[in-house]
Design a protein around this motif. Sequence first.
Motif, PDB file in Angstrom:
ATOM      1  N   SER A 192      40.275  42.850  46.833  1.00 11.43           N
ATOM      2  CA  SER A 192      39.404  44.002  47.032  1.00 11.43           C
ATOM      3  C   SER A 192      39.578  44.955  45.859  1.00 11.43           C
ATOM      4  CB  SER A 192      39.736  44.709  48.349  1.00 11.43           C
ATOM      5  OG  SER A 192      41.038  45.230  48.293  1.00 11.43           O
ATOM      6  N   VAL A 193      38.509  45.632  45.531  1.00  7.35           N
ATOM      7  CA  VAL A 193      38.534  46.619  44.450  1.00  7.35           C
ATOM      8  C   VAL A 193      37.931  47.911  44.994  1.00  7.35           C
ATOM      9  CG1 VAL A 193      37.712  47.194  42.130  1.00  7.35           C
ATOM     10  CG2 VAL A 193      38.306  44.817  42.694  1.00  7.35           C
ATOM     11  N   PRO A 194      38.773  48.911  45.265  1.00  3.88           N
ATOM     12  CA  PRO A 194      38.254  50.194  45.743  1.00  3.88           C
ATOM     13  C   PRO A 194      37.637  50.973  44.589  1.00  3.88           C
ATOM     14  CG  PRO A 194      40.642  50.258  45.626  1.00  3.88           C
ATOM     15  CD  PRO A 194      40.226  48.883  45.215  1.00  3.88           C
ATOM     16  N   ASP A 224      35.011  40.801  36.130  1.00  6.49           N
ATOM     17  CA  ASP A 224      35.270  41.289  34.775  1.00  6.49           C
ATOM     18  C   ASP A 224      34.358  42.463  34.430  1.00  6.49           C
ATOM     19  OD1 ASP A 224      37.357  39.654  34.030  1.00  6.49           O
ATOM     20  OD2 ASP A 224      36.094  38.163  33.049  1.00  6.49           O
ATOM     21  N   GLN A 225      33.094  42.353  34.805  1.00  7.49           N
ATOM     22  CA  GLN A 225      32.132  43.422  34.505  1.00  7.49           C
ATOM     23  C   GLN A 225      32.490  44.711  35.239  1.00  7.49           C
ATOM     24  OE1 GLN A 225      28.269  41.854  35.466  1.00  7.49           O
ATOM     25  NE2 GLN A 225      28.556  40.047  34.166  1.00  7.49           N
ATOM     26  N   VAL A 226      32.902  44.593  36.492  1.00 14.70           N
ATOM     27  CA  VAL A 226      33.278  45.773  37.275  1.00 14.70           C
ATOM     28  C   VAL A 226      34.515  46.432  36.674  1.00 14.70           C
ATOM     29  CG1 VAL A 226      34.198  46.509  39.519  1.00 14.70           C
ATOM     30  CG2 VAL A 226      32.207  45.003  39.410  1.00 14.70           C
ATOM     31  N   LEU A 227      35.494  45.629  36.291  1.00 17.16           N
ATOM     32  CA  LEU A 227      36.712  46.181  35.691  1.00 17.16           C
ATOM     33  C   LEU A 227      36.407  46.887  34.376  1.00 17.16           C
ATOM     34  CD1 LEU A 227      39.182  43.243  36.429  1.00 17.16           C
ATOM     35  CD2 LEU A 227      39.095  45.463  37.584  1.00 17.16           C
ATOM     36  N   GLU A 228      35.581  46.270  33.542  1.00 15.99           N
ATOM     37  CA  GLU A 228      35.218  46.879  32.253  1.00 15.99           C
ATOM     38  C   GLU A 228      34.459  48.182  32.454  1.00 15.99           C
ATOM     39  OE1 GLU A 228      33.031  43.968  30.015  1.00 15.99           O
ATOM     40  OE2 GLU A 228      34.728  42.580  29.983  1.00 15.99           O
ATOM     41  N   LEU A 229      33.586  48.211  33.440  1.00 12.96           N
ATOM     42  CA  LEU A 229      32.763  49.394  33.688  1.00 12.96           C
ATOM     43  C   LEU A 229      33.597  50.558  34.225  1.00 12.96           C
ATOM     44  CD1 LEU A 229      29.836  50.536  33.818  1.00 12.96           C
ATOM     45  CD2 LEU A 229      29.720  49.634  36.147  1.00 12.96           C
ATOM     46  N   ASN A 230      34.525  50.258  35.118  1.00 14.79           N
ATOM     47  CA  ASN A 230      35.256  51.314  35.807  1.00 14.79           C
ATOM     48  C   ASN A 230      36.618  51.657  35.235  1.00 14.79           C
ATOM     49  OD1 ASN A 230      33.465  51.923  38.139  1.00 14.79           O
ATOM     50  ND2 ASN A 230      33.661  49.717  38.365  1.00 14.79           N
ATOM     51  N   TRP A 231      37.242  50.706  34.564  1.00 14.92           N
ATOM     52  CA  TRP A 231      38.582  50.947  34.026  1.00 14.92           C
ATOM     53  C   TRP A 231      38.666  50.435  32.589  1.00 14.92           C
ATOM     54  CZ3 TRP A 231      37.752  49.102  38.994  1.00 14.92           C
ATOM     55  CH2 TRP A 231      38.146  49.953  40.023  1.00 14.92           C
ATOM     56  N   PRO A 232      37.844  50.950  31.703  1.00 18.76           N
ATOM     57  CA  PRO A 232      37.873  50.452  30.321  1.00 18.76           C
ATOM     58  C   PRO A 232      39.262  50.614  29.701  1.00 18.76           C
ATOM     59  CG  PRO A 232      36.555  52.467  30.470  1.00 18.76           C
ATOM     60  CD  PRO A 232      36.935  52.073  31.869  1.00 18.76           C
ATOM     61  N   GLY A 233      39.759  49.511  29.147  1.00 24.72           N
ATOM     62  CA  GLY A 233      41.078  49.515  28.539  1.00 24.72           C
ATOM     63  C   GLY A 233      42.213  49.263  29.515  1.00 24.72           C
ATOM     64  N   ARG A 234      41.927  49.306  30.817  1.00 24.69           N
ATOM     65  CA  ARG A 234      42.955  49.090  31.839  1.00 24.69           C
ATOM     66  C   ARG A 234      42.618  47.905  32.739  1.00 24.69           C
ATOM     67  NH1 ARG A 234      43.214  53.299  35.625  1.00 24.69           N
ATOM     68  NH2 ARG A 234      45.062  52.261  36.392  1.00 24.69           N
ATOM     69  N   GLU A 235      41.693  47.065  32.298  1.00 25.12           N
ATOM     70  CA  GLU A 235      41.221  45.970  33.149  1.00 25.12           C
ATOM     71  C   GLU A 235      42.356  45.079  33.641  1.00 25.12           C
ATOM     72  OE1 GLU A 235      37.898  46.634  30.046  1.00 25.12           O
ATOM     73  OE2 GLU A 235      40.075  46.523  30.028  1.00 25.12           O
TER      74      GLU A 235
END
Length: 137
Positions: A20-22, A65-76
């Motif tokens: 899950s990704v909050p 990957d797209q969600v991580l890049e969008l929401n946590w750039p540099g911290r994926e």
Amino acid sequence: TYGFLPLEAMESPDEAPLISVPLGSGGVQPDQLKQLKQKLEPRHWLDEQTLLFEIPWDLEDGPLDQVLELNWPGREAEVLAERLEVALQANQEAEKKLLQVPQGPHADFKAKLQRAALQLLRNERPLLEEELAALQG
């Protein structure tokens, strides 16, 4: 054969390793939320602020990957490792619960269901562990 059609999908959450990704913790803006809703399928949404992804299928160059890049750039990688650890812990806790001997009516049938669920959990664990190990180098 005959039977009935359920009104809702009868998918088991134990059939695939899920993380899950909050979204709230990533500080999602309304325009980003709109982007996500266009990119993701309904199966990815647990609720308005929580996404679900199957591992490894949604990961490599996929929607996760797209969600991580969008929401946590540099911290994926950091966020992904955290979510994988949470999923592994939930997997282990579910296994502990399923190891309890069922009581009451239909205990034999419940025991068969528990064995099947345990096998699913044990099949999932290596996928989660492999993804986490790959991130940790």
